[in-house]
Motif scaffolding. Structure first.
Motif, short mmCIF file in Angstrom:
data_model
loop_
_atom_site.label_atom_id
_atom_site.label_comp_id
_atom_site.label_asym_id
_atom_site.label_seq_id
_atom_site.Cartn_x
_atom_site.Cartn_y
_atom_site.Cartn_z
N ALA A 1 24.51 -15.02 -23.66
CA ALA A 1 23.96 -14.00 -24.56
C ALA A 1 24.42 -14.26 -25.99
N MET B 1 22.39 -16.99 -27.38
CA MET B 1 21.02 -16.51 -27.62
C MET B 1 20.95 -15.67 -28.88
N PHE B 2 21.93 -14.80 -29.03
CA PHE B 2 21.90 -13.94 -30.21
C PHE B 2 22.10 -14.75 -31.49
N LEU C 1 18.88 -16.27 -32.16
CA LEU C 1 18.00 -15.19 -32.62
C LEU C 1 18.21 -14.93 -34.11
N LEU D 1 16.85 -17.79 -36.17
CA LEU D 1 15.38 -17.77 -36.22
C LEU D 1 14.87 -16.61 -37.08
N PRO E 1 21.60 -8.20 -21.90
CA PRO E 1 21.52 -8.71 -23.27
C PRO E 1 21.02 -10.14 -23.35
N ALA E 2 21.44 -10.95 -22.41
CA ALA E 2 21.02 -12.36 -22.47
C ALA E 2 19.52 -12.46 -22.33
N ALA F 1 17.88 -11.13 -25.44
CA ALA F 1 18.05 -12.11 -26.53
C ALA F 1 17.14 -13.31 -26.31
N SER F 2 17.05 -13.77 -25.07
CA SER F 2 16.22 -14.97 -24.86
C SER F 2 14.75 -14.66 -25.07
N VAL G 1 14.33 -14.70 -28.68
CA VAL G 1 14.33 -16.07 -29.20
C VAL G 1 12.96 -16.71 -29.01
#
Lengths: 470, 398
Positions: A384, A387-388, A391, A394, B12-13, B16-17, B20
């Motif tokens: 996570a 990923m954040f 994020l 991006l 959350p992962a 978030a993905s 993304v």
């Protein structure tokens, strides 16, 4: 509360902060886009001769404070003297330089001394000599004791003859029609007391005869990271804040002011290291307290080209100074914070600058530092977290691309597709190291402000070379 | 950028993905948009620029020379560069064309459909589009354009559009067009001083008669009369002097100053005496304007009688001791530009017992290069001596 709960809660707060600030920046981008589109149609497309009839101009005093600017001062003054404007004077204030700034001026402009019979409206350090030029009757050089940039600007104001003055940095060049464009609002609207233009990065531009004739993306990574920052900052941030009457800064590199208004508020102050921001905050404050209908605006089309630092050391010093100046200015005028008496500036502008510009780096740093702690405590969801981070990168890349779209749609300064691609690459790279380095320095600036006052520091200047700027 | 605990976010992962992925798609799309937009529009701009330059280079010599081959060249250029390019060249050059050639350009613009296109845009609901169209109509000229401009000047809801229409009508210059422009202006004058000043200048250039009539009509307040008079002075019509003299002894000091400025721009020997008298006005800005006006008159009318000239110069020399800085500076400047006779008086001013006179004389002589260019002092404490005067920081010392 256990440590892990505390850190986790802190991280949640950081996350929420991240979402709020980025949402605000997205909203800024939308507001800026609509505002610039309207401006483009109403103003920018018209021929400059239509915009301001030559008998309706207000003459301008261009004030150039200079301290140890031997590399660029002659080019800068030549550039100023070649501006397209019906009536203006150029006042160079040599602020006690210890290099050859004064010698190069004397050698280049046929100067002769004149009596210093000027009124000291604003208090400054002693003026040693005043010179005029035989070749350029509208050029004046003030040689004074060192007192800092604000002191130099005040000295320039004291000797200026005209109702408007424009402060320009000695390492900057203006587009030839920049004064005409930035002076127009002062003709249209009596309430305008300060106007800022856009500052672009000269590194990478083509220069001919002390004039920028073609813009191009810089060559060095550090330059084009700054270039994309400037494009984003000016075209979205400043535009939106000005639209919301919450603009608290006009770049010291290029701003036009109504002289009497600046005199009324006591001129530039040396209480902060960023006199440009403090001046505008004080203007906004004064206008509300004295019920003057003053306006501070930003214009996207008058362009000032400035050199940006070429090495990380100079860049750090510059950003450290900006951050310190920002924090000092806010706390000097803290009375405006969330105070309805100050309108949009107090209720939105000040909180925005405090919470997101001043404290933003601190919050971001907390976010980074909490990661290893969370990992150590065993509560970090690594995937996570990754990923954040992606994020965030991006998201900010998206904001930069939107700014580039605005730039390409409305201004088309980067003519070559390769330059645009370089800018896009810079936008990618910006959040992979560059921003983090600056974040640490900006966060440290808060400590500096709290515990000790720093000064300007030294930034390495490079000479303007004909052809493409380094 | 960091994950919160599971208590705050369910997955959350995964969130978030998803974020993304979506953001990645948005970023890719935006990147493509930026690049494609740039490539397409840059090419269009480049082509447009090439066509315009080619059309301008081809047609300009024929327009300048009033060539008999103009029509043929225009036809050929239309085929080669396109009608828009030719229309643009004709529109931009029409301001410099007069008489038959200007009418011919308007006719060609009508034939190639430019006026129709612009008239269509002039019916847009958007103010900025109508503004552009009305400006273009002013450039095109001709009967159809004039009719549309008259309508816009009288009825458009936007101040800017009406202002642009008035400009077009004033450029047109026919009596009807100018009359409508004046009526439109009087009915709803622009708020900005600059816009009104600009109108007066254009009106004075287009029709001296109508401008004078407007000045004398009583429809203009005193402040507006000042603006209008200034504008007439800038254009330099002879009738301006008569109007200016009417105001020279009036009660309003700013009007007197304006009148003096106007006289300075366009006056003759006959006006030198009244300008000399204005040097004794009670108000400093009138005296300053008089000094500046004399500078212009003495230079423009060097054949003024020697006595009159000498009188003017001596009165200017007296003003070197005036309490107001602008009066001293303007008087010194006038003397500096009045040739050797003026400079003699300035040199004697440098030895005057009056510090004001000395400073003003010094600055003026420096402005005309009478003082040597010198390097700054190595030692700030050291005095500099120039022409018998010692220069220290802070000014001259006797």
């Amino acid at each position: 509360m256990s440590l892990s709960t505390f850190v986790t809660t802190l991280q949640s707060a950081v996350l929420a902060y991240f979402m709020i600030v980025n949402t605000i920046y997205l909203v800024f981008t939308v507001i800026a886009f609509l505002d610039l589109l309207s401006y483009d149609r109403r103003v920018r497309r018209r021929q400059i001769s239509d915009l301001i009839s030559n008998v309706t101009f207000r003459p301008i005093s261009v004030i150039v404070p200079a301290y140890n600017e031997q590399q660029t001062i002659v080019s800068n003054v030549n550039s100023m003297l070649g501006l397209a404007y019906p009536e203006f004077e150029v006042i160079v204030v040599n602020d006690g330089s210890i290099d050859e700034t004064m010698k190069r001026l004397l050698a280049s402009f046929s100067l002769f001394p004149v009596p210093n019979a000027n009124r000291q409206i604003l208090k400054t350090k002693a003026v040693r000599s005043v010179y005029r030029s035989i070749d350029h009757p509208n050029l004046m050089i003030i040689d004074k004791e060192n007192g800092g940039k604000s002191d130099a600007l005040n000295a320039g104001i004291n000797v200026s003859s005209y109702p408007l003055f424009c402060s320009i940095d000695a390492d900057s060049l203006l587009d030839s029609d920049a004064l005409l464009r930035i002076a127009k609002p002062f003709v249209d609207d009596d309430r305008v007391v300060a106007a800022g233009g856009i500052v672009r990065v000269i590194n990478g531009a083509e220069i001919e005869g002390d004039r920028v004739v073609g813009s191009g993306a810089p060559k060095k990574l550090i330059h084009y990271c700054q270039a994309i920052e400037y494009v984003r900052g000016f075209l979205t941030g400043r535009t939106a804040l000005a639209r919301m009457n919450s603009l608290l800064i006009i770049s010291g590199a290029f701003g036009l002011f109504l002289k009497q208004a600046i005199i009324d508020i006591g001129g530039y102050s040396n209480q902060t290291v960023c006199e440009d921001m403090e001046l505008v905050v004080r203007l906004q404050r004064f206008s509300k307290e004295r019920r003057r209908p003053w306006r501070v605006i930003f214009l996207p089309d008058p362009v000032c080209w400035t050199q940006v630092p070429s090495d990380y050391r100079s860049l750090m010093r510059q950003r450290d100074r900006w951050q310190r100046g920002l924090i000092e200015s806010i706390f000097l005028h803290f009375r405006m914070f969330m105070n309805p008496q100050y309108g949009a500036v107090g209720m939105f502008g000040m909180p925005f600058y405090l919470f997101f510009e001043a404290l933003g780096p601190v919050v971001e740093l907390i976010g980074y530092l909490a990661l290893p702690v969370l990992w150590y405590l065993g509560v970090l969801d690594t995937s996570a977290a990754v990923m954040f981070f992606i994020l965030a990168v991006l998201y900010n890349l998206m904001l930069s691309l939107l700014a580039l779209i605005i730039e390409d749609l409305l201004f088309q300064r980067y003519e070559r597709a390769s330059d645009l691609l370089r800018m896009m690459f810079a936008a990618c790279f910006e959040f992979l190291g560059y921003r983090q380095i600056l974040t640490v320095r900006r966060a440290a600036a808060l400590v500096t402000v709290v515990f000790r006052r720093g000064q300007w520091g030294h930034i390495t200047r490079e000479k303007f070379e004909e052809g493409t700027a380094a | 950028m960091t994950p919160s605990s599971d208590s705050l976010l369910r997955d959350p992962a995964s969130i978030a993905s998803n974020g993304v992925v979506w953001l990645f798609i948005i970023v890719v799309v935006l990147s493509i948009i930026v690049v494609v937009h740039h490539v397409v529009t840059e090419r269009q701009r480049h082509l447009k620029r090439l066509r315009f330059e080619s059309a301008a280079l081809t047609l300009a010599p024929h327009l300048v020379a009033l060539s008999s081959n103009l029509d043929r060249e225009i036809s050929a250029t239309r085929l080669r560069c396109g009608e828009r390019a030719v229309a643009l060249v004709l529109r931009k050059s029409r301001y410099d064309l007069k008489g038959e050639l200007a009418d011919r350009a308007s006719t060609i613009l009508d034939e190639i459909g430019e006026i129709s296109r612009v008239l269509h845009e002039a019916r847009s609901r958007r103010d900025w589009r109508r503004l552009g169209a009305v400006r273009a109509l002013g450039e095109c000229g001709g009967a159809r354009a004039r009719k549309a401009l008259i309508h816009a000047a009288a009825h458009d809801r936007s101040d800017d559009v009406r202002g642009a229409a008035r400009e077009g009508l004033l450029y047109d210059g026919t009596d009807d067009a100018v009359r409508v422009a004046v009526e439109s202006f009087v009915k709803a004058p622009p708020q900005r001083d600059g816009a009104r000043h600009s109108f007066y200048i254009r009106l004075a250039a287009a029709s001296e008669q109508q401008m004078t009539a407007l000045m004398r009509s009583g429809l203009l307040a005193v402040g507006e009369q000042k603006l209008a008079l200034e504008a007439m002075g800038d254009v330099g019509r002879r009738s301006t002097l008569t109007l200016a003299k009417d105001h020279l002894l009036g009660p309003d000091a700013e009007m007197r100053a304006t009148a003096i400025r106007v006289i300075g721009k366009g006056g003759g020997e006959g006006e030198i005496r009244m300008t000399i008298r204005a040097l004794d006005d009670d108000e400093w800005y009138v005296r300053a304007a008089a000094a500046r006006a004399l500078e212009c008159l003495l230079n423009l009318r060097p054949a003024a009688s020697a006595t009159l000239r000498q009188t003017a110069l001596e009165r200017l020399q007296r003003r070197l001791s005036d309490p107001a800085w602008w009066v001293r500076a303007n008087s010194a400047r006038a003397l500096a530009h009045a040739g050797e006779e003026g400079r003699v008086l300035l040199r004697s001013g440098m030895e005057s017992g009056d510090a004001f006179a000395r400073d003003a004389s010094f600055a003026a002589l420096g402005m005309v290069g009478e003082l040597p260019v010198i390097a700054p002092k190595e030692n700030p404490e050291e005095d500099l001596t120039i022409g018998g005067q010692t220069l220290r920081p802070g000014g001259l010392q006797a």
